[in-house]
Write an enzyme that holds these catalytic residues in place. Structure first.
Site, short mmCIF file in Angstrom:
data_model
loop_
_atom_site.label_atom_id
_atom_site.label_comp_id
_atom_site.label_asym_id
_atom_site.label_seq_id
_atom_site.Cartn_x
_atom_site.Cartn_y
_atom_site.Cartn_z
N TYR A 247 1.84 -3.87 -0.20
CA TYR A 247 1.84 -2.79 -1.21
C TYR A 247 3.26 -2.29 -1.35
CZ TYR A 247 1.25 1.87 -3.22
OH TYR A 247 1.35 2.98 -4.02
N GLU B 146 3.48 1.15 -9.18
CA GLU B 146 2.68 0.67 -8.05
C GLU B 146 2.46 -0.83 -8.19
OE1 GLU B 146 -1.02 2.86 -7.95
OE2 GLU B 146 -0.75 3.35 -5.85
#
Lengths: 390, 291
Positions: free
Chosen positions: A109, A197
């Protein structure tokens, strides 16, 4: 403003952030063409809507043949995709992204967002890619590495090392990852992004890093200097009433209650909703008329509020600072001429020119308009009016 | 007494001759604020509202001795204006302009801090010391002199809160609208100690909103540092969760920024939290009555 995954990836690519190859399609034929153009044996068919959780909702499918690409394209195009971020009504899928399949060895991530407390962008990285990052934050916060970057010095080598070593990457991958993160920081800063993101950021079998997904949101106040980003706006993703309201300088959000609200200032608008709730009623909307309200915008506000068939009463709550109450009063008169105001309207006007406003309303003598003395009194009357008790 | 500004504070206006700057500077002058000049590039040497206009803040400060600047320039020029004020030795910049890009404010705030200049806002109603000095866009008549300090993220809730306090027979020492943008100047935890130290302030009203964690930080600060009673309201208890694309913002602060969370944190440290903003005045009366 938000953009679609494929648009975020177009921006990433401009800055050298590696992304899989892909093409956007709006028809099944186009989807199959795109897959042929990409070549290879594995394709991913991805619904393009402004919401996360698309995979779980059935909006992302891996195809291992052109027939499967066709089948999934048929299935996903035109479907109403429901995810935890769309609300129960879901979102209609009118665009799909056909992407080459990736050889996934690991899922990471990576995100960039403003840390309000530090007043700097912060880069967040985690080994727990592919999972909802809010769950990671709640259950294993130690698995999220946060590195704040002072824009005055920019992204330096040490920022990158903190991230890469924090993730426990092997020696040969450190440099590649730092380059990836540096490019993403540049994307964030140069485009006035509000958040980025990448979940998941994948490490391929060959040890390369690729942004498999991409989400970007932008600072609306900075769009003026990014016409290329503004051109990416997808109006079909925005609520029609909210958009119409914004064209008149009104900030409107539909809710599911019975009392329409028209208030100046976001704080007082929320406070008005809170008071209605507290008095046993339910707000039908949030509506901030802003600092430049005039007769036309107020009339427009009434029109938008009254489009909602659930509205049984309207509460106009204005504390005039910049907004002058006499203008609001004239707006109410104007609205009653232009719009069929079918429900009782409770009006509380205080602050700048409130006395003049009271005279205007009194002289007009409109049935249906009920004067209130303060916030509590107004909310109470609006709740009673909605129940037909007034 | 009061905090930050009083009847002797010398104020200049950046964006003095524009429509907004003119309208509000006029109102401030009428309230009694010592506006001693303004800045509009290329209009230096003119007189506006009876006050001198300068091309630069440096010139304005050198000539007038102003320590505070009220900023009304358009959003794209806000960071430049704030940094110019900081560079010229202004001690406090009150930024009224709405819609300044976040990245610009980040840069401007960072420079202001380096130059020891305090900032209020942007996108806020400003600061007012009742019946002495109004630097902002609030309706001055609402603020009667008294013993209650007020800090609010929301403009109109500032007026609402002050009005209720005054209707209960009390009044305001100083009220500060801090704004609700992602990057703001003085916050609750910066202003609370000023009110704590101000002998005239006997109670503090704190009005917050959903989002961010400034109210949570304030609660932690109140616990150890504030002895005066604090009355608080958090707007947005009934706001539905936004349909946001990402969740990165909430993760950073370690909290979701909900009203319930903020109210609980404040209550836990002895703050008098009201559920309805219509009860702010009554609660202040109750708290001060008990003393």
């Amino acid at each position: 403003m938000n953009v679609h995954e494929y648009q975020a990836k177009q921006i990433f690519a401009k800055y050298g952030v590696p992304v899989p190859k892909g093409y956007i399609a709006t028809t099944v034929e186009e989807a199959v063409e795109n897959a042929k153009k990409l070549g290879g044996k594995v394709w991913v068919v991805k619904a393009q809507i402004h919401a996360g959780g698309r995979g779980l909702g059935g909006g992302v499918k891996v195809a291992t043949s052109l027939e499967k690409v066709e089948e999934f394209a048929k299935e996903i195009l035109g479907m109403t995709l429901v995810t935890h971020q769309t609300g129960p009504e879901g979102k209609l899928v009118s665009k799909i992204y056909i992407e080459e399949g990736a050889d996934i060895a690991e899922e990471l991530y990576l995100g960039v967002v403003l840390d309000r407390a530090k007043e700097m962008p912060v880069i967040m990285a985690s080994t727990e890619g592919g999972m909802a990052i809010e769950d990671v934050a709640a259950n294993t916060p130690e698995k999220i590495i946060k590195v704040a970057v002072d824009p005055a010095i920019g992204f330096k080598g040490f920022h990158g090392r903190e991230l890469a070593f924090g993730l426990g990457l092997p020696k040969e991958e450190i440099g590649k990852f730092i380059k990836f993160a540096a490019a993403l920081y540049q994307v964030y800063m140069e485009n006035d992004a509000e958040m980025i993101e990448i979940n998941p950021l994948v490490k391929t079998g060959a040890g390369e890093f690729i942004a498999l997904d991409g989400k970007m949101g932008f600072d609306d106040s900075a769009l003026g200097r990014h016409p290329d980003i503004e051109a990416m706006r997808d109006l079909s993703e925005e609520d029609a009433d909210e958009r119409e309201a914004s064209e008149y300088g009104l900030s409107y959000i539909a809710l599911d209650g019975e009392i329409g609200c028209m208030v100046n200032g976001a704080g007082l608008a929320m406070g008005t909703m809170d008071t209605i709730n507290y008095m046993g009623g339910t707000p039908a909307n949030f509506l901030d008329v802003g600092g430049k309200a005039n007769a036309e915008t107020v009339a427009k506000g009434f029109e938008i509020i009254l489009k909602n068939p659930n509205v049984k009463a309207i509460f106009v709550n204005i504390f005039g600072g910049i907004v002058r109450c006499d203008r609001i009063a004239n707006g109410i008169l104007e609205a009653t001429k232009l719009v069929d105001v079918r429900v009782p309207v409770v009006v509380r006007l205080d602050g700048t020119n409130a006395a003049e406003a009271a005279v205007i309303l009194k002289n007009a003598g409109i049935a249906n308009v009920i004067a209130a003395t303060d916030l509590g009194d107004g909310a109470k009357k609006a709740v009673a009016a909605a129940k037909g008790e007034l | 007494m009061s905090i930050l500004v009083n009847k002797d504070t010398k104020v200049i206006v950046q964006g003095f001759t524009g429509k907004e700057g003119t309208f509000h500077a006029e109102q401030c002058l009428a309230y009694g604020t010592k506006i001693v000049g303004g800045v509009t590039p290329n209009k230096g040497g003119q007189t506006h509202l009876g006050q001198p206009v300068f091309n630069t803040v440096k010139e304005a400060v050198a000539t007038t001795g102003a320590t505070v600047s009220m900023i009304f320039v358009p959003p794209a020029f806000v960071s430049d204006a704030v940094m110019e004020a900081a560079d010229a030795g202004i001690e406090l910049a009150v930024i009224i302009t709405e819609g300044a890009p976040v990245r610009d404010m980040q840069e401007a705030k960072s420079y202001a801090t380096k130059k020891d200049m305090l900032t209020i806002g942007p996108n806020c109603p400003g600061i007012i010391t009742a019946e002495e000095c109004k630097i902002g866009i609030m309706p001055g008549a609402v603020f009667k002199k008294g013993n209650v300090g007020l800090i609010s993220k929301s403009g109109t809730l500032t007026y609402e809160g002050a009005n209720q306090v005054c209707n209960e027979g009390f009044g305001i020492t100083t009220a500060v609208g801090i704004g609700g943008d992602p990057i703001i100047g003085l916050s609750y935890k910066d202003l609370l100690p000023l009110f704590e130290a101000d002998p005239e302030t006997e109670a503090i009203v704190m009005i917050g909103e959903i989002g961010g964690d400034l109210e949570i930080q304030a609660a932690a600060f109140i616990k150890d540092n504030i002895t005066k009673p604090v009355v608080a309201f958090i707007a947005g208890q009934s706001a539905p969760a936004g349909k946001r694309m990402g969740h990165a913002g909430a993760i950073i602060s370690g909290s979701a920024g909900t009203a319930a969370e903020k109210m609980a944190a404040l209550e836990a440290v002895g703050v008098h939290v009201v559920i309805s903003p219509a009860d702010i005045g009554k609660k202040v009366a109750e708290v001060l009555g008990k003393k």
